[in-house]
Design a protein around this motif. Structure first.
Motif, PDB file in Angstrom:
ATOM      1  N   PHE A 128      19.434 -34.065-112.300  1.00  0.00           N
ATOM      2  CA  PHE A 128      18.629 -34.271-113.502  1.00  0.00           C
ATOM      3  C   PHE A 128      17.768 -35.524-113.317  1.00  0.00           C
ATOM      4  CE2 PHE A 128      22.087 -31.564-114.723  1.00  0.00           C
ATOM      5  CZ  PHE A 128      21.478 -30.628-115.541  1.00  0.00           C
ATOM      6  N   ILE A 129      16.458 -35.328-113.386  1.00  0.00           N
ATOM      7  CA  ILE A 129      15.492 -36.404-113.157  1.00  0.00           C
ATOM      8  C   ILE A 129      14.608 -36.500-114.394  1.00  0.00           C
ATOM      9  CG2 ILE A 129      13.607 -37.230-111.704  1.00  0.00           C
ATOM     10  CD1 ILE A 129      14.868 -35.549-109.397  1.00  0.00           C
ATOM     11  N   SER A 130      14.673 -37.635-115.074  1.00  0.00           N
ATOM     12  CA  SER A 130      14.039 -37.765-116.386  1.00  0.00           C
ATOM     13  C   SER A 130      13.169 -39.017-116.462  1.00  0.00           C
ATOM     14  CB  SER A 130      15.128 -37.840-117.468  1.00  0.00           C
ATOM     15  OG  SER A 130      14.580 -38.188-118.717  1.00  0.00           O
ATOM     16  N   ALA A 131      12.124 -38.942-117.296  1.00  0.00           N
ATOM     17  CA  ALA A 131      11.270 -40.107-117.560  1.00  0.00           C
ATOM     18  C   ALA A 131      11.941 -41.109-118.498  1.00  0.00           C
ATOM     19  CB  ALA A 131       9.937 -39.659-118.146  1.00  0.00           C
ATOM     20  N   ARG A 132      13.116 -40.774-119.021  1.00  0.00           N
ATOM     21  CA  ARG A 132      13.834 -41.756-119.850  1.00  0.00           C
ATOM     22  C   ARG A 132      14.024 -43.058-119.075  1.00  0.00           C
ATOM     23  NH1 ARG A 132      18.843 -38.506-122.792  1.00  0.00           N
ATOM     24  NH2 ARG A 132      17.581 -36.801-123.689  1.00  0.00           N
ATOM     25  N   ARG A 133      14.136 -44.158-119.829  1.00  0.00           N
ATOM     26  CA  ARG A 133      14.341 -45.457-119.178  1.00  0.00           C
ATOM     27  C   ARG A 133      15.827 -45.720-118.939  1.00  0.00           C
ATOM     28  NH1 ARG A 133      11.010 -48.712-123.445  1.00  0.00           N
ATOM     29  NH2 ARG A 133      11.891 -47.024-124.694  1.00  0.00           N
ATOM     30  N   GLN A 134      16.079 -46.593-117.969  1.00  0.00           N
ATOM     31  CA  GLN A 134      17.432 -46.809-117.458  1.00  0.00           C
ATOM     32  C   GLN A 134      18.419 -47.268-118.533  1.00  0.00           C
ATOM     33  OE1 GLN A 134      18.348 -45.983-114.366  1.00  0.00           O
ATOM     34  NE2 GLN A 134      20.464 -46.530-114.837  1.00  0.00           N
ATOM     35  N   HIS A 135      17.933 -48.016-119.535  1.00  0.00           N
ATOM     36  CA  HIS A 135      18.862 -48.530-120.554  1.00  0.00           C
ATOM     37  C   HIS A 135      19.431 -47.406-121.433  1.00  0.00           C
ATOM     38  CE1 HIS A 135      15.189 -48.356-123.031  1.00  0.00           C
ATOM     39  NE2 HIS A 135      15.995 -48.346-124.087  1.00  0.00           N
ATOM     40  N   LEU A 136      18.894 -46.191-121.273  1.00  0.00           N
ATOM     41  CA  LEU A 136      19.377 -45.049-122.046  1.00  0.00           C
ATOM     42  C   LEU A 136      20.371 -44.194-121.263  1.00  0.00           C
ATOM     43  CD1 LEU A 136      15.838 -44.280-123.410  1.00  0.00           C
ATOM     44  CD2 LEU A 136      17.761 -44.999-124.829  1.00  0.00           C
ATOM     45  N   LEU A 137      20.843 -44.706-120.130  1.00  0.00           N
ATOM     46  CA  LEU A 137      21.735 -43.910-119.278  1.00  0.00           C
ATOM     47  C   LEU A 137      23.055 -43.591-119.977  1.00  0.00           C
ATOM     48  CD1 LEU A 137      22.195 -42.538-116.552  1.00  0.00           C
ATOM     49  CD2 LEU A 137      23.088 -44.720-115.690  1.00  0.00           C
ATOM     50  N   ASP A 138      23.645 -44.552-120.674  1.00  0.00           N
ATOM     51  CA  ASP A 138      24.935 -44.298-121.335  1.00  0.00           C
ATOM     52  C   ASP A 138      24.799 -43.224-122.419  1.00  0.00           C
ATOM     53  OD1 ASP A 138      26.207 -46.118-119.728  1.00  0.00           O
ATOM     54  OD2 ASP A 138      26.227 -47.733-121.212  1.00  0.00           O
ATOM     55  N   ILE A 139      23.729 -43.307-123.220  1.00  0.00           N
ATOM     56  CA  ILE A 139      23.485 -42.285-124.254  1.00  0.00           C
ATOM     57  C   ILE A 139      23.285 -40.923-123.604  1.00  0.00           C
ATOM     58  CG2 ILE A 139      21.732 -41.471-125.911  1.00  0.00           C
ATOM     59  CD1 ILE A 139      21.398 -44.389-126.773  1.00  0.00           C
ATOM     60  N   THR A 140      22.562 -40.906-122.495  1.00  0.00           N
ATOM     61  CA  THR A 140      22.281 -39.653-121.785  1.00  0.00           C
ATOM     62  C   THR A 140      23.573 -39.037-121.250  1.00  0.00           C
ATOM     63  OG1 THR A 140      20.066 -40.460-121.187  1.00  0.00           O
ATOM     64  CG2 THR A 140      20.976 -38.626-119.880  1.00  0.00           C
ATOM     65  N   LYS A 141      24.383 -39.850-120.593  1.00  0.00           N
ATOM     66  CA  LYS A 141      25.644 -39.334-120.039  1.00  0.00           C
ATOM     67  C   LYS A 141      26.586 -38.862-121.141  1.00  0.00           C
ATOM     68  CE  LYS A 141      25.827 -41.623-115.550  1.00  0.00           C
ATOM     69  NZ  LYS A 141      26.567 -42.575-114.676  1.00  0.00           N
ATOM     70  N   GLN A 142      26.599 -39.578-122.269  1.00  0.00           N
ATOM     71  CA  GLN A 142      27.447 -39.161-123.391  1.00  0.00           C
ATOM     72  C   GLN A 142      26.996 -37.813-123.937  1.00  0.00           C
ATOM     73  OE1 GLN A 142      30.304 -40.805-124.571  1.00  0.00           O
ATOM     74  NE2 GLN A 142      30.529 -38.823-125.601  1.00  0.00           N
ATOM     75  N   TRP A 143      25.677 -37.618-124.008  1.00  0.00           N
ATOM     76  CA  TRP A 143      25.143 -36.344-124.496  1.00  0.00           C
ATOM     77  C   TRP A 143      25.565 -35.210-123.557  1.00  0.00           C
ATOM     78  CZ3 TRP A 143      21.896 -32.480-122.798  1.00  0.00           C
ATOM     79  CH2 TRP A 143      21.416 -31.595-123.774  1.00  0.00           C
ATOM     80  N   PHE A 144      25.453 -35.416-122.262  1.00  0.00           N
ATOM     81  CA  PHE A 144      25.885 -34.396-121.298  1.00  0.00           C
ATOM     82  C   PHE A 144      27.380 -34.101-121.460  1.00  0.00           C
ATOM     83  CE2 PHE A 144      21.801 -34.862-119.397  1.00  0.00           C
ATOM     84  CZ  PHE A 144      21.621 -33.795-118.533  1.00  0.00           C
ATOM     85  N   HIS A 145      28.161 -35.147-121.664  1.00  0.00           N
ATOM     86  CA  HIS A 145      29.603 -34.974-121.874  1.00  0.00           C
ATOM     87  C   HIS A 145      29.861 -34.163-123.144  1.00  0.00           C
ATOM     88  CE1 HIS A 145      33.886 -35.941-121.967  1.00  0.00           C
ATOM     89  NE2 HIS A 145      33.722 -36.264-123.242  1.00  0.00           N
ATOM     90  N   ASP A 146      29.173 -34.531-124.223  1.00  0.00           N
ATOM     91  CA  ASP A 146      29.368 -33.838-125.501  1.00  0.00           C
ATOM     92  C   ASP A 146      28.970 -32.360-125.402  1.00  0.00           C
ATOM     93  OD1 ASP A 146      30.192 -36.247-126.576  1.00  0.00           O
ATOM     94  OD2 ASP A 146      28.269 -36.657-127.589  1.00  0.00           O
ATOM     95  N   GLN A 147      27.951 -32.077-124.617  1.00  0.00           N
ATOM     96  CA  GLN A 147      27.479 -30.695-124.459  1.00  0.00           C
ATOM     97  C   GLN A 147      28.257 -29.940-123.371  1.00  0.00           C
ATOM     98  OE1 GLN A 147      25.263 -29.490-126.557  1.00  0.00           O
ATOM     99  NE2 GLN A 147      24.825 -31.470-127.504  1.00  0.00           N
ATOM    100  N   GLN A 148      29.170 -30.657-122.709  1.00  0.00           N
ATOM    101  CA  GLN A 148      29.987 -30.073-121.631  1.00  0.00           C
ATOM    102  C   GLN A 148      29.123 -29.516-120.503  1.00  0.00           C
ATOM    103  OE1 GLN A 148      32.509 -27.376-124.005  1.00  0.00           O
ATOM    104  NE2 GLN A 148      34.139 -28.905-123.866  1.00  0.00           N
ATOM    105  N   ILE A 149      28.094 -30.277-120.154  1.00  0.00           N
ATOM    106  CA  ILE A 149      27.230 -29.918-119.028  1.00  0.00           C
ATOM    107  C   ILE A 149      27.583 -30.829-117.858  1.00  0.00           C
ATOM    108  CG2 ILE A 149      24.854 -29.877-118.170  1.00  0.00           C
ATOM    109  CD1 ILE A 149      23.975 -29.225-121.021  1.00  0.00           C
ATOM    110  N   THR A 150      27.973 -30.219-116.756  1.00  0.00           N
ATOM    111  CA  THR A 150      28.302 -31.012-115.564  1.00  0.00           C
ATOM    112  C   THR A 150      27.046 -31.164-114.701  1.00  0.00           C
ATOM    113  OG1 THR A 150      29.050 -29.012-114.436  1.00  0.00           O
ATOM    114  CG2 THR A 150      30.725 -30.327-115.544  1.00  0.00           C
TER     115      THR A 150
END
Length: 198
Positions: free
Chosen positions: A89-111
């Protein structure tokens, strides 16, 4: 053994393209739908001053990403692909949003095999570094640049804001199930032609 490496955008691709709309409507007292967004640049699309839009987005971005609904079918197809392919997964989001991004993937159960937030819409270097064989994207000029520079197929998720013409190795898909059908066709035949619709 996994062989193919899929580069995948997040916003408007894995997340529903209309994720921002409720936040825009509430903040700017509007009543728009996704169909009203004809340009990727929201300031131009909504006739809002670029500085005001940038400030709003900086403040609202974490809440948007935490609450973004999943695009229909993305979880099922990604779960299937995870067994066969490297999902990068390659996104234009900025690095400080990594924790929110990983939490969202976890919540959606996407590996995933890799998440990279590059803070820029120019995904070419990241895609080269990850040696992707295919990219999935919703931003038109990104799709064209990746397809032309890397000579790979790019699946462009069709939205009102990405309607410009594109080269033949940019293939429009309507949803994740169509993306999966196209990938199956590509793997079997090596053909990058769009799906024939009956």
């Amino acid at each position: 053994m996994k062989e193919k490496r899929f580069g995948i955008d997040i916003d408007g691709t894995v997340t529903c393209p209309s994720s921002l709309i409720p936040f825009i409507n509430e903040s700017f007292a509007l009543n728009i739908t996704l169909e009203d967004i004809k340009q990727y640049d929201l300031a131009k699309a909504l006739n809002i001053a670029p500085d005001a839009m940038r400030e709003w987005f900086d403040q609202t971005e974490p809440a948007i990403y935490a609450a973004s609904p999943l695009a229909v079918g993305a979880d099922q197809i990604l779960a299937k692909w995870q067994q066969q392919f490297h999902l990068l997964f390659i996104s234009a989001r900025r690095q400080h949003l990594l924790d929110i991004t990983k939490q969202w993937f976890h919540d959606q159960q996407i590996t995933y095999d890799h998440i990279e937030l590059i803070g820029s819409h120019d995904k070419l270097d990241a895609a080269k570094k990850q040696q992707v064989d295919l990219f999935l994207e919703d931003k038109h000029d990104n799709a064209v640049m990746l397809a032309e520079e890397l000579s790979i197929p790019v699946l462009l998720f069709n939205t009102p804001y990405n309607q410009d013409a594109a080269p033949e190795n940019v293939i429009r898909v309507q949803n994740w199930h169509e993306a999966d059908l196209w990938v199956n066709q590509w793997l079997k035949t090596g053909d990058i032609a769009p799906l024939l619709r009956s």
